[in-house]
Design a protein around this motif. Structure first.
Motif, PDB file in Angstrom:
ATOM      1  N   ARG A  93       8.702   6.606   5.231  1.00 58.14           N
ATOM      2  CA  ARG A  93       9.579   7.008   6.330  1.00 58.14           C
ATOM      3  C   ARG A  93       8.803   7.087   7.644  1.00 58.14           C
ATOM      4  O   ARG A  93       9.289   6.673   8.697  1.00 58.14           O
ATOM      5  N   PHE A  94       7.618   7.627   7.576  1.00 57.60           N
ATOM      6  CA  PHE A  94       6.764   7.722   8.767  1.00 57.60           C
ATOM      7  C   PHE A  94       6.462   6.336   9.319  1.00 57.60           C
ATOM      8  O   PHE A  94       6.575   6.085  10.522  1.00 57.60           O
ATOM      9  N   LEU A  95       6.077   5.408   8.442  1.00 59.10           N
ATOM     10  CA  LEU A  95       5.745   4.045   8.874  1.00 59.10           C
ATOM     11  C   LEU A  95       6.965   3.330   9.464  1.00 59.10           C
ATOM     12  O   LEU A  95       6.851   2.619  10.463  1.00 59.10           O
ATOM     13  N   TYR A  96       8.145   3.523   8.845  1.00 57.93           N
ATOM     14  CA  TYR A  96       9.355   2.945   9.410  1.00 57.93           C
ATOM     15  C   TYR A  96       9.662   3.544  10.792  1.00 57.93           C
ATOM     16  O   TYR A  96      10.078   2.849  11.715  1.00 57.93           O
ATOM     17  N   GLY A  97       9.437   4.819  10.948  1.00 62.06           N
ATOM     18  CA  GLY A  97       9.646   5.482  12.237  1.00 62.06           C
ATOM     19  C   GLY A  97       8.703   4.945  13.303  1.00 62.06           C
ATOM     20  O   GLY A  97       9.100   4.691  14.441  1.00 62.06           O
ATOM     21  N   VAL A  98       7.416   4.762  12.921  1.00 60.71           N
ATOM     22  CA  VAL A  98       6.439   4.205  13.859  1.00 60.71           C
ATOM     23  C   VAL A  98       6.829   2.781  14.235  1.00 60.71           C
ATOM     24  O   VAL A  98       6.780   2.396  15.414  1.00 60.71           O
ATOM     25  N   ALA A  99       7.235   1.984  13.256  1.00 52.97           N
ATOM     26  CA  ALA A  99       7.636   0.601  13.532  1.00 52.97           C
ATOM     27  C   ALA A  99       8.847   0.566  14.458  1.00 52.97           C
ATOM     28  O   ALA A  99       8.911  -0.242  15.396  1.00 52.97           O
ATOM     29  N   ALA A 100       9.814   1.449  14.229  1.00 47.06           N
ATOM     30  CA  ALA A 100      10.997   1.492  15.086  1.00 47.06           C
ATOM     31  C   ALA A 100      10.636   1.914  16.508  1.00 47.06           C
ATOM     32  O   ALA A 100      11.150   1.361  17.485  1.00 47.06           O
ATOM     33  N   ALA A 101       9.734   2.878  16.637  1.00 48.97           N
ATOM     34  CA  ALA A 101       9.302   3.320  17.970  1.00 48.97           C
ATOM     35  C   ALA A 101       8.569   2.210  18.699  1.00 48.97           C
ATOM     36  O   ALA A 101       8.799   1.975  19.896  1.00 48.97           O
ATOM     37  N   LEU A 102       7.684   1.494  18.001  1.00 49.33           N
ATOM     38  CA  LEU A 102       6.959   0.373  18.618  1.00 49.33           C
ATOM     39  C   LEU A 102       7.912  -0.737  19.044  1.00 49.33           C
ATOM     40  O   LEU A 102       7.756  -1.321  20.115  1.00 49.33           O
ATOM     41  N   LEU A 103       8.900  -1.027  18.227  1.00 47.39           N
ATOM     42  CA  LEU A 103       9.884  -2.051  18.570  1.00 47.39           C
ATOM     43  C   LEU A 103      10.681  -1.635  19.805  1.00 47.39           C
ATOM     44  O   LEU A 103      10.893  -2.435  20.716  1.00 47.39           O
TER      45      LEU A 103
END
Length: 147
Positions: free
Chosen positions: A13-23
């Motif tokens: 979940r953390f990694l998906y959140g980071v990826a979404a923020a970067l996008l």
């Protein structure tokens, strides 16, 4: 659910959140970068001497050819006699560029125009010389020009 799977779920979940923020940040930067950084709107600047107020209007503050209007307003009443001669030269001091001096055409009492060709974006200074015959005034108008 095993203990190993349960411990990965917060990490995923953390990694998906980071990826979404970067996008999101990347898309915002692309959107901001694609906005034009210039304006085609005319820019007016005013300066003055002891005898006159001078308004310089640059029709298109971008590189290339641009028309420049100059309005000369006496501080005390009207002026009689022949109109003063006005010369305009655009100078880019940081690069040593300058346009040839351009003699402004008279369009009416206190109304003049000319054109200059600005070869690159950056900070330019428009030197305006107002020659009354017996004396002259020099006025400088700094302006940032876009590409």
């Amino acid at each position: 659910m095993s203990a190993r799977t349960a411990s990965r779920t917060p990490m995923v979940r953390f990694l998906y959140g980071v990826a979404a923020a970067l996008l999101t940040v990347s898309l915002a930067l692309v959107a901001i970068g694609s906005l034009p950084s210039w304006t085609d709107d005319a820019v007016s600047l005013t300066a003055g001497s002891a005898t006159d107020e001078v308004t310089l209007t640059v029709a298109r503050p971008r590189t290339g050819a641009t028309d420049v209007d100059i309005r000369l307003t006496p501080r005390r009443g009207g002026r009689s006699g022949r109109p003063p001669a006005i010369t305009l030269q655009a100078v880019m001091p940081t690069h040593g560029h300058a346009t040839p001096p351009a003699h402004a055409r008279v369009h009416g009492p206190g109304s003049y125009s000319t054109a200059v060709h600005l070869m690159m974006p950056g900070r330019w200074t428009f030197h305006v010389s107002v020659d009354y015959g017996t004396r002259s005034d020099q006025l400088d108008f700094p302006l940032a020009i876009s590409g």
